[in-house]
Write a protein that holds these residues in place. Structure first.
Motif, mmCIF file in Angstrom:
data_model
loop_
_atom_site.group_PDB
_atom_site.id
_atom_site.type_symbol
_atom_site.label_atom_id
_atom_site.label_comp_id
_atom_site.label_asym_id
_atom_site.label_seq_id
_atom_site.Cartn_x
_atom_site.Cartn_y
_atom_site.Cartn_z
ATOM 1 N N HIS A 448 0.830 -1.201 0.000
ATOM 2 C CA HIS A 448 0.000 0.000 0.000
ATOM 3 C C HIS A 448 0.874 1.265 0.000
ATOM 4 O O HIS A 448 0.718 2.145 -0.847
ATOM 5 C CB HIS A 448 -0.915 -0.043 1.236
ATOM 6 C CG HIS A 448 -1.816 1.129 1.395
ATOM 7 N ND1 HIS A 448 -3.165 1.065 1.149
ATOM 8 C CD2 HIS A 448 -1.576 2.402 1.786
ATOM 9 C CE1 HIS A 448 -3.715 2.233 1.382
ATOM 10 N NE2 HIS A 448 -2.762 3.077 1.777
ATOM 11 N N GLU A 449 1.818 1.319 0.934
ATOM 12 C CA GLU A 449 2.662 2.508 1.026
ATOM 13 C C GLU A 449 3.548 2.649 -0.210
ATOM 14 O O GLU A 449 3.778 3.754 -0.696
ATOM 15 C CB GLU A 449 3.530 2.481 2.291
ATOM 16 C CG GLU A 449 2.736 2.532 3.595
ATOM 17 C CD GLU A 449 1.802 3.727 3.706
ATOM 18 O OE1 GLU A 449 2.142 4.807 3.179
ATOM 19 O OE2 GLU A 449 0.715 3.579 4.301
ATOM 20 N N HIS A 452 1.559 4.393 -2.887
ATOM 21 C CA HIS A 452 1.545 5.848 -2.721
ATOM 22 C C HIS A 452 2.848 6.456 -3.231
ATOM 23 O O HIS A 452 2.856 7.425 -3.986
ATOM 24 C CB HIS A 452 1.455 6.221 -1.229
ATOM 25 C CG HIS A 452 0.097 6.066 -0.623
ATOM 26 N ND1 HIS A 452 -1.027 6.604 -1.169
ATOM 27 C CD2 HIS A 452 -0.302 5.459 0.534
ATOM 28 C CE1 HIS A 452 -2.070 6.322 -0.385
ATOM 29 N NE2 HIS A 452 -1.649 5.622 0.652
ATOM 30 N N ASP A 525 -7.617 7.437 2.859
ATOM 31 C CA ASP A 525 -7.139 7.927 1.567
ATOM 32 C C ASP A 525 -8.312 8.293 0.667
ATOM 33 O O ASP A 525 -8.323 9.341 0.027
ATOM 34 C CB ASP A 525 -6.322 6.840 0.849
ATOM 35 C CG ASP A 525 -5.056 6.495 1.604
ATOM 36 O OD1 ASP A 525 -4.604 7.338 2.396
ATOM 37 O OD2 ASP A 525 -4.538 5.384 1.398
HETATM 38 ZN ZN ZN Z 1 -2.752 5.056 2.316
#
Ligand code: ZN
Ligand code: ADP
Ligand code: MG
Length: 636
Positions: A448-449, A452, A525
């Protein structure tokens, strides 16, 4: 390290009690700030006992206590003489008889109406006695009072300065002499950045002259910020230990008393004491207890605390840092501090003491297992890998638990089995407080990170990535990607807003691509991305379909919190549906764009996520190297 650390309250209480009833230990006397005039109640009692023993057995004349019947018999035999008759007893002399010498006697008086008549008959000399009860009365209440007073005085002295009625205004700061804080930087690990920043403070305390010569201004106050247990207190002590200067330690809550004006007086006292010990360090632990922003409290506020805080500000201003006194403070709630405290000239240097990463945790484990007999098969690196989110205090606790478990099992050394068990124990204990991720969760967060971060580096208008971390923080955030703005922004263009939305969606899209499934981790988010889209459509007139009409007006009261906002619709239901449709379109377009970007960079995504899983923190530059970008975007 606090001497009371890690003990339960009843143990601490027992310890206090014990120290109260034992002769004062010389160590304590040495630590006390003003040399305490002390005397032990035990010496007093021993002398008292001695005196009464001497009086009873050696000085008192020998008087025989005889029963009344024997007295009457001796009277009949003509043996008694010189009687002194009191209301309760009769004193007199038994005449010498045979080999027995003359003997004083006393007997308790019994109701005997004929006694005087008998004495007269036998011509025995007698006199009356008036017994004054005054002495007895006085003694019966003076002595207990005196004893109470002595004990009270003694207790006040025993508790140290700051407790006596006369010394409420004295600061309660504990002074550790320079050779007493044996903590050095070698005892602190895993927070190297903070250590480096404090190195300068140490330099200054060691050699104040060197800095003054060049006219540089020394930082007056250093504020240590960070979650509980990361080693802030420890670090402050280490600074004192490294510089070998005295260390005044006081907790913010100790300033706040029930008597008005005491806190302010304490602050004054503390600073004047410190000045006379310069160079030295004043350490205010838990600064937030004292430094809460003034005037926030709607319910009348706390005047006393405000006064104390004001006094602290005044003292810090009127304080020449060149005198060699540095004020350090620690807090884990910097957001509630009064802004005045953070102004230049006060706590102008702020040092972040963050949760340690995997290498930091290993180093901390090493420090705390120095005194523990470890089996050679114990791999501290593995233990560090299993404990993301643990702070220094947790790790110290972990090692201790493992050692205790081994001792309980009568083992010669601590093996990894004990560590496993201890981790389970500590984690179970922590569960309510913070989240510890399972390996699966950790993997999801890593992807996930990474999503981003890769989007942020791939689109044109997003801020460059500063660092990526999958160390859990706070309650909600499992990881974070920190971007660093390259310039201050007042205006944002449409493409910048779209790119920002793209970065927000990047995490969710990465999960979609990799796991074919999505988790709840992207909720925040999505909310933020939707907010941006809504503002673009309804406030900034950035949607072609809806045109330049501003559908929402900013109605936020300037000085009230957000929740006071009173929203009101200025458009029709049909328009509302249209707006919602348009927002979805904007979000969906961005979603597709991000899918494209991440689909193309699938390889990098995998590599970056693996790297994150391994190191937990990846710096922006390392990540750009992976992407084949040399320099920071935005600086070219
Ligand atoms: Zn996030
Ligand atoms: P804080 O003041 O930040 O809440 P403390 O300094 O009181 O935390 O830390 C408590 C204990 O945890 C310390 O006495 C030490 O034993 C251990 N500890 C915490 N952080 C570290 C660290 N970075 N290195 C070594 N030990 C640590
Ligand atoms: Mg602390």
């Amino acid at each position: 390290m606090d001497e009371d650390d890690g003990k339960n309250p009843s143990e601490i209480f027992k310890k206090r009690l014990k120290s109260f009833f034992s002769p004062p230990d010389p160590q304590r006397k040495k630590n006390a700030l003003p040399p305490k005039a002390h005397f032990s109640i035990w010496y007093f009692l021993i002398i008292f006992l001695l005196i009464s023993v001497v009086q009873n057995y050696f000085l008192a004349p020998r008087v025989e206590n005889i029963p009344y019947s024997k007295f009457k018999q001796s009277l009949v035999e003509g043996q008694v003489n010189n009687l002194v008759i009191g209301p309760d007893k009769i004193n007199g002399k038994l005449k010498a008889k045979g080999d027995k010498a003359e003997q004083d006697f006393v007997t308790i008086r019994v109701e005997d109406p004929n006694l005087i008549k008998e004495l007269d008959e036998r011509k025995v000399s007698y006199s009356g006695l008036y017994e004054s009860k005054l002495m007895a009365n006085i003694l019966s209440w003076v002595i207990p009072l005196a004893i109470f007073f002595i004990i009270w005085r003694y207790a006040m002295k025993r508790m140290g300065p700051g407790y006596g009625v006369m010394s409420f205004s004295k600061s309660k700061a504990k002074l550790f002499a320079e050779n007493e804080t044996k903590v050095t930087f070698a005892d602190v690990a895993g927070i190297d950045e903070a250590k480096e920043e404090l190195q300068e403070v140490v330099e200054f305390l060691k050699n104040p002259g060197k800095f003054q010569k060049l006219g540089g201004r020394i930082p007056k106050g250093v504020l240590l910020l960070g979650p509980p247990g990361t080693g802030k207190t420890l670090l402050a002590k280490a600074v004192a230990g490294e510089a070998s200067v005295p260390f005044f330690s006081i907790s913010g809550s100790e300033f706040v008393e029930m008597f008005v004006g005491v806190g302010a007086a304490r602050v004054r006292d503390l600073f004047s004491q410190a000045t006379s010990h310069a160079p030295c360090i004043i350490f205010i632990d838990e600064l937030d207890a004292l430094g809460k922003a003034r005037g926030i409290n709607v319910m009348g506020g706390h005047d006393e605390r405000e006064q104390t805080l004001n006094q602290l500000l005044v003292e810090m201003d009127g304080f020449e840092s060149n005198k060699g006194v540095i004020i350090m403070a620690a807090t884990n709630r910097p957001e509630i501090l009064d802004p005045a405290l953070l102004r230049p000239g006060r706590f102008d240097r702020q040092v972040l003491v963050d949760r340690p990463d995997i290498n930091g945790r290993e180093a901390i484990l090493k420090i705390h297992s120095r005194k523990v007999v470890l089996s050679p098969e114990v791999d501290l690196k593995k233990i560090a890998a299993r404990t993301p989110g643990f702070v220094g205090a947790d790790l110290a606790n972990l090692v201790n638990e493992a050692a205790l478990l081994a001792a309980r099992k009568n083992k010669e050394e601590v093996t990894s089995a004990e560590f496993d068990e201890a981790i389970d124990r500590v984690v179970a204990g922590l569960e309510k407080k913070k989240r510890v991720m399972s390996p699966k969760e950790k993997e999801i967060v890593a992807y996930h990170e990474s999503g981003h971060a890769i989007v942020a580096e791939s689109v044109e208008h997003a801020d460059p990535v500063h660092k990526i971390s999958i160390i859990p923080r706070g309650v909600a955030a499992l990881g974070y990607t920190q971007q660093q703005p390259t310039e201050d922004r007042y205006l944002m263009t449409k493409s910048e807003l779209l790119d920002r939305m793209g970065v927000l969606l990047g995490g969710r899209v990465a999960e979609e691509l990799v796991f074919g499934e999505i988790s709840t981790g992207a909720q925040n988010d999505l909310q933020r991305a939707t907010d941006i889209a809504r503002s673009m459509v309804t406030e900034y007139g950035m949607s072609a379909r809806l045109g330049l009409v501003a559908y929402e007006r900013e109605r936020r009261p300037m000085f009230l919190p957000e929740s006071f906002t009173s929203g009101g619709k200025t458009y029709s239901e049909e328009k509302a549906a249209e707006i919602d449709g348009e927002i979805s379109t904007v979000v969906e377009d961005t979603h597709q764009r991000v899918r494209g970007i991440l689909g193309e960079k699938r390889e990098v995504l995998n590599t970056l996520a693996k790297l994150l899983l391994e190191k937990e923190i990846v710096q922006g530059d390392e990540m750009r190297a992976l992407l084949g970008k040399g320099e920071k975007k935005g600086q070219v």
